[in-house]
Design a protein around this motif. Sequence first.
Motif, short mmCIF file in Angstrom:
data_model
loop_
_atom_site.label_atom_id
_atom_site.label_comp_id
_atom_site.label_asym_id
_atom_site.label_seq_id
_atom_site.Cartn_x
_atom_site.Cartn_y
_atom_site.Cartn_z
N SER A 67 1.06 -0.98 0.13
CA SER A 67 0.09 -0.14 0.09
C SER A 67 0.88 1.24 0.03
CB SER A 67 -1.04 0.12 1.15
OG SER A 67 -0.16 0.34 2.54
N ASP A 68 0.11 2.53 0.11
CA ASP A 68 1.03 3.62 0.07
C ASP A 68 1.64 3.72 1.37
OD1 ASP A 68 0.42 4.26 -2.16
OD2 ASP A 68 -1.09 5.89 -1.51
N ALA A 69 1.50 2.91 2.43
CA ALA A 69 1.98 3.12 3.68
C ALA A 69 2.92 1.75 4.01
CB ALA A 69 0.91 3.19 4.85
N GLU A 70 3.01 0.89 3.27
CA GLU A 70 3.82 -0.39 3.69
C GLU A 70 4.35 -1.08 2.66
OE1 GLU A 70 1.58 -4.14 4.96
OE2 GLU A 70 0.50 -2.68 5.69
N TRP A 71 5.37 -1.51 2.63
CA TRP A 71 6.36 -2.24 1.78
C TRP A 71 6.60 -3.67 2.20
CZ3 TRP A 71 10.61 1.57 -0.39
CH2 TRP A 71 9.79 2.65 -1.03
N GLU A 72 6.44 -4.42 1.51
CA GLU A 72 7.22 -6.14 1.66
C GLU A 72 8.46 -6.09 1.17
OE1 GLU A 72 5.75 -10.72 1.30
OE2 GLU A 72 4.75 -9.31 0.15
N ILE A 73 9.37 -6.55 1.97
CA ILE A 73 10.83 -6.98 1.36
C ILE A 73 10.50 -8.64 0.91
CG2 ILE A 73 13.18 -7.44 2.07
CD1 ILE A 73 12.99 -5.01 4.06
N VAL A 74 10.75 -8.64 -0.30
CA VAL A 74 10.39 -10.06 -0.79
C VAL A 74 11.76 -10.79 -0.52
CG1 VAL A 74 9.79 -11.28 -2.86
CG2 VAL A 74 8.70 -9.04 -2.26
N THR A 75 12.98 -10.27 -1.09
CA THR A 75 14.04 -11.18 -0.75
C THR A 75 15.27 -10.23 -0.24
OG1 THR A 75 14.79 -10.46 -3.05
CG2 THR A 75 13.40 -12.53 -2.82
#
Length: 164
Positions: A67-75
């Motif tokens: 979302s605009d407020a959260e990022w997921e670190i995938v690797t």
Amino acid sequence: MSTAERAVTVDPVVPADTESVGSILAESWGGPHVAVHGELIDASAQRALLARVEGRPVGLLTYRAVSDAEWEIVTLDATEAGRGVGRALLDGVRAEAERVGVRRLWLVTTNENTRALRFYQRYGFDLVAVHRDAVEAARRLKPSIPIHADGIPIRHELELELLL
């Protein structure tokens, strides 16, 4: 000056980095796909940062906006351990997240990955969820996920977050 003392630089991935990204993902993940939280993610198609020492690729971090407020670190992969590559990559994604107003970075690791768990907690990530037996679902998407590592059964996904 030893390689350990040489500066790690971190930059956004550009098209010329495609081969380096593919090589790191193949070495660390067996290819571009990562199975996590019931989803098969093409890490090579995500936003990414590449770490280098003297121009030589030594690490990769891929991430995506949830979302605009959260990022997921995938690797997150450091091809040369103990040189500050992982920290430099986390610093890079954190700086970019803060610059654009992201309030939460999060990631998933697995229960046997004690080295990563220590690393993330030392950086400031907090364990916020344990998804019991989630790796069984991930194996249905990516059968090459090992059953054990370091004598520990790989069974659970651990979710960690860093609030910014």
